[in-house]
Design a protein around this motif. Sequence first.
Motif, mmCIF file in Angstrom:
data_model
loop_
_atom_site.group_PDB
_atom_site.id
_atom_site.type_symbol
_atom_site.label_atom_id
_atom_site.label_comp_id
_atom_site.label_asym_id
_atom_site.label_seq_id
_atom_site.Cartn_x
_atom_site.Cartn_y
_atom_site.Cartn_z
ATOM 1 N N GLY A 216 0.804 -1.224 0.000
ATOM 2 C CA GLY A 216 0.000 0.000 0.000
ATOM 3 C C GLY A 216 0.827 1.259 0.000
ATOM 4 O O GLY A 216 0.290 2.353 0.224
ATOM 5 N N GLN A 217 2.131 1.153 -0.270
ATOM 6 C CA GLN A 217 3.019 2.304 -0.213
ATOM 7 C C GLN A 217 2.849 3.277 -1.378
ATOM 8 O O GLN A 217 3.316 4.414 -1.320
ATOM 9 N N GLY A 218 2.140 2.841 -2.425
ATOM 10 C CA GLY A 218 1.890 3.717 -3.569
ATOM 11 C C GLY A 218 2.921 3.532 -4.662
ATOM 12 O O GLY A 218 4.125 3.451 -4.398
ATOM 13 N N VAL A 219 2.449 3.446 -5.917
ATOM 14 C CA VAL A 219 3.331 3.375 -7.090
ATOM 15 C C VAL A 219 2.823 4.425 -8.079
ATOM 16 O O VAL A 219 3.178 5.582 -7.982
ATOM 17 N N VAL A 220 1.976 3.998 -9.000
ATOM 18 C CA VAL A 220 1.298 4.973 -9.853
ATOM 19 C C VAL A 220 0.181 5.653 -9.046
ATOM 20 O O VAL A 220 -0.014 6.869 -9.120
ATOM 21 N N GLY A 221 -0.509 4.859 -8.289
ATOM 22 C CA GLY A 221 -1.566 5.393 -7.443
ATOM 23 C C GLY A 221 -0.998 5.933 -6.149
ATOM 24 O O GLY A 221 0.177 5.760 -5.827
ATOM 25 N N PRO A 222 -1.840 6.575 -5.350
ATOM 26 C CA PRO A 222 -1.376 7.199 -4.104
ATOM 27 C C PRO A 222 -1.044 6.181 -3.015
ATOM 28 O O PRO A 222 -1.431 5.023 -3.067
ATOM 29 N N ASN A 223 -0.315 6.667 -2.021
ATOM 30 C CA ASN A 223 0.017 5.893 -0.829
ATOM 31 C C ASN A 223 -1.264 5.679 -0.007
ATOM 32 O O ASN A 223 -2.003 6.619 0.263
ATOM 33 N N LEU A 224 -1.509 4.434 0.379
ATOM 34 C CA LEU A 224 -2.729 4.108 1.133
ATOM 35 C C LEU A 224 -2.474 3.927 2.622
ATOM 36 O O LEU A 224 -3.393 3.552 3.355
ATOM 37 N N THR A 225 -1.250 4.221 3.072
ATOM 38 C CA THR A 225 -0.926 3.952 4.471
ATOM 39 C C THR A 225 -0.771 5.215 5.311
ATOM 40 O O THR A 225 -0.659 5.118 6.542
ATOM 41 N N ASP A 226 -0.776 6.372 4.677
ATOM 42 C CA ASP A 226 -0.587 7.606 5.449
ATOM 43 C C ASP A 226 -1.939 8.239 5.774
ATOM 44 O O ASP A 226 -2.991 7.626 5.592
ATOM 45 N N GLU A 227 -1.886 9.494 6.235
ATOM 46 C CA GLU A 227 -3.102 10.173 6.679
ATOM 47 C C GLU A 227 -3.709 11.055 5.593
ATOM 48 O O GLU A 227 -4.691 11.767 5.851
ATOM 49 N N TYR A 228 -3.164 11.020 4.397
ATOM 50 C CA TYR A 228 -3.608 11.920 3.345
ATOM 51 C C TYR A 228 -4.406 11.139 2.294
ATOM 52 O O TYR A 228 -3.998 10.074 1.845
ATOM 53 N N TRP A 229 -5.545 11.735 1.911
ATOM 54 C CA TRP A 229 -6.429 11.044 0.979
ATOM 55 C C TRP A 229 -6.947 12.027 -0.072
ATOM 56 O O TRP A 229 -7.321 13.161 0.242
ATOM 57 N N LEU A 230 -6.970 11.559 -1.309
ATOM 58 C CA LEU A 230 -7.461 12.386 -2.403
ATOM 59 C C LEU A 230 -8.986 12.410 -2.472
ATOM 60 O O LEU A 230 -9.587 13.408 -2.852
ATOM 61 N N HIS A 231 -9.607 11.292 -2.107
ATOM 62 C CA HIS A 231 -11.061 11.186 -2.254
ATOM 63 C C HIS A 231 -11.736 10.715 -0.963
ATOM 64 O O HIS A 231 -12.829 10.185 -0.999
ATOM 65 N N GLY A 232 -11.067 10.905 0.154
ATOM 66 C CA GLY A 232 -11.640 10.543 1.442
ATOM 67 C C GLY A 232 -11.137 9.194 1.929
ATOM 68 O O GLY A 232 -11.014 8.251 1.150
ATOM 69 N N GLY A 233 -10.854 9.106 3.230
ATOM 70 C CA GLY A 233 -10.289 7.890 3.786
ATOM 71 C C GLY A 233 -11.223 7.080 4.650
ATOM 72 O O GLY A 233 -10.828 6.049 5.200
ATOM 73 N N SER A 234 -12.496 7.488 4.768
ATOM 74 C CA SER A 234 -13.448 6.693 5.551
ATOM 75 C C SER A 234 -13.821 5.435 4.776
ATOM 76 O O SER A 234 -13.649 5.373 3.553
ATOM 77 N N ILE A 235 -14.361 4.461 5.475
ATOM 78 C CA ILE A 235 -14.713 3.196 4.823
ATOM 79 C C ILE A 235 -15.748 3.419 3.718
ATOM 80 O O ILE A 235 -15.681 2.799 2.656
ATOM 81 N N ASN A 236 -16.670 4.348 3.934
ATOM 82 C CA ASN A 236 -17.699 4.621 2.924
ATOM 83 C C ASN A 236 -17.094 5.251 1.671
ATOM 84 O O ASN A 236 -17.440 4.876 0.544
ATOM 85 N N LYS A 237 -16.165 6.187 1.870
ATOM 86 C CA LYS A 237 -15.566 6.873 0.719
ATOM 87 C C LYS A 237 -14.587 5.965 -0.019
ATOM 88 O O LYS A 237 -14.491 6.029 -1.252
ATOM 89 N N VAL A 238 -13.863 5.141 0.706
ATOM 90 C CA VAL A 238 -12.954 4.188 0.045
ATOM 91 C C VAL A 238 -13.765 3.204 -0.796
ATOM 92 O O VAL A 238 -13.407 2.882 -1.936
ATOM 93 N N PHE A 239 -14.879 2.716 -0.239
ATOM 94 C CA PHE A 239 -15.764 1.806 -0.986
ATOM 95 C C PHE A 239 -16.262 2.486 -2.257
ATOM 96 O O PHE A 239 -16.247 1.895 -3.343
ATOM 97 N N LYS A 240 -16.711 3.740 -2.140
ATOM 98 C CA LYS A 240 -17.239 4.464 -3.289
ATOM 99 C C LYS A 240 -16.169 4.672 -4.350
ATOM 100 O O LYS A 240 -16.423 4.537 -5.560
ATOM 101 N N THR A 241 -14.927 4.992 -3.917
ATOM 102 C CA THR A 241 -13.835 5.206 -4.871
ATOM 103 C C THR A 241 -13.514 3.935 -5.637
ATOM 104 O O THR A 241 -13.310 3.954 -6.860
ATOM 105 N N ILE A 242 -13.496 2.803 -4.932
ATOM 106 C CA ILE A 242 -13.214 1.521 -5.594
ATOM 107 C C ILE A 242 -14.353 1.162 -6.539
ATOM 108 O O ILE A 242 -14.135 0.718 -7.669
ATOM 109 N N LYS A 243 -15.567 1.352 -6.092
ATOM 110 C CA LYS A 243 -16.741 0.952 -6.876
ATOM 111 C C LYS A 243 -16.857 1.733 -8.183
ATOM 112 O O LYS A 243 -17.023 1.144 -9.262
#
Length: 289
Positions: A216-243
């Motif tokens: 989850g350290q990030g390559v082309v996409g963003p880092n998923l382990t830190d406190e910074y999020w492009l589209h929200g880091g809550s479970i609901n927003k992560v689900f929506k981004t993936i979907k």
Amino acid sequence: MRLHNKIFMLVAASLVFGNSAFAASTSEIMNGIALGAIIVTLILIVVVCFVLLKTFKVLTAMVLPAEQQQLENPELVGVTTAGKAPIKSHKQTFWQKLLSLRPMSEEKDLLIMHDYDNIQELDNPIPAWFNWLFYASVVFAVVYLLNFHVFKLGKLQDEEYAVEMKQAAAEKEAFLAKAGNMIDENSVKIDKSAEVLAAGQAVYTQNCVACHGDKGQGVVGPNLTDEYWLHGGSINKVFKTIKYGVPEKGMIAWEKQLSPKQISDVANYIESLKGTNPPNPKAPQGEKE
């Protein structure tokens, strides 16, 4: 008469269960058989009650004075009390024959040659219907033994329990699978169970590693382990981004490739990566949460 009712019920059950074992052993058929046995038992109880009522009436008539018998029970003409002559004849009624009752005038022929404190005993025969019940109970025992213990056509209680538990487990699994597919970005919840995280990791490894790294350290996409999020880091927003994906940034919508349950699992796995601090993380992107 409780014994009689039980024997009646056992006989009815033996006839029904013996036939059903050859036809099928599904729970629906067994429920139908049980209902039929209950109905038959209720009918038999009513019949027994009717016979008892008639028995009491006949016995009462037999001990009444002859004159009162003539007035109250004309059909019992010929049945006498002790010490009195028959009124007309000794012809027995249907109920007397069914219950094996003998006229009082024949009492001397039924006396057993012994007494206790001047009390004598009558050798009254056992009613035929009671003997039929006894023979039927013997037949039931044989049928039960052959059905459940010799040919094993029917299931014993422990076997029925095992089958029903297996069926319940399958139904539970089907329900959970159906319920999992009803999850969306509004209803998804945090689930840190090992089973969910393992399933989410499997989905992540297969589909997300190329863009976000194996940790989850990030390559082309963003880092998923830190406190910074492009589209929200809550479970609901992560689900929506993936979907629905982020087409303008090259992330596809996964709703056609993954089921709602799989999206929920991988979203929970991504949530578990927060604060893991993998080596060589990509620089923070987005807003701090």
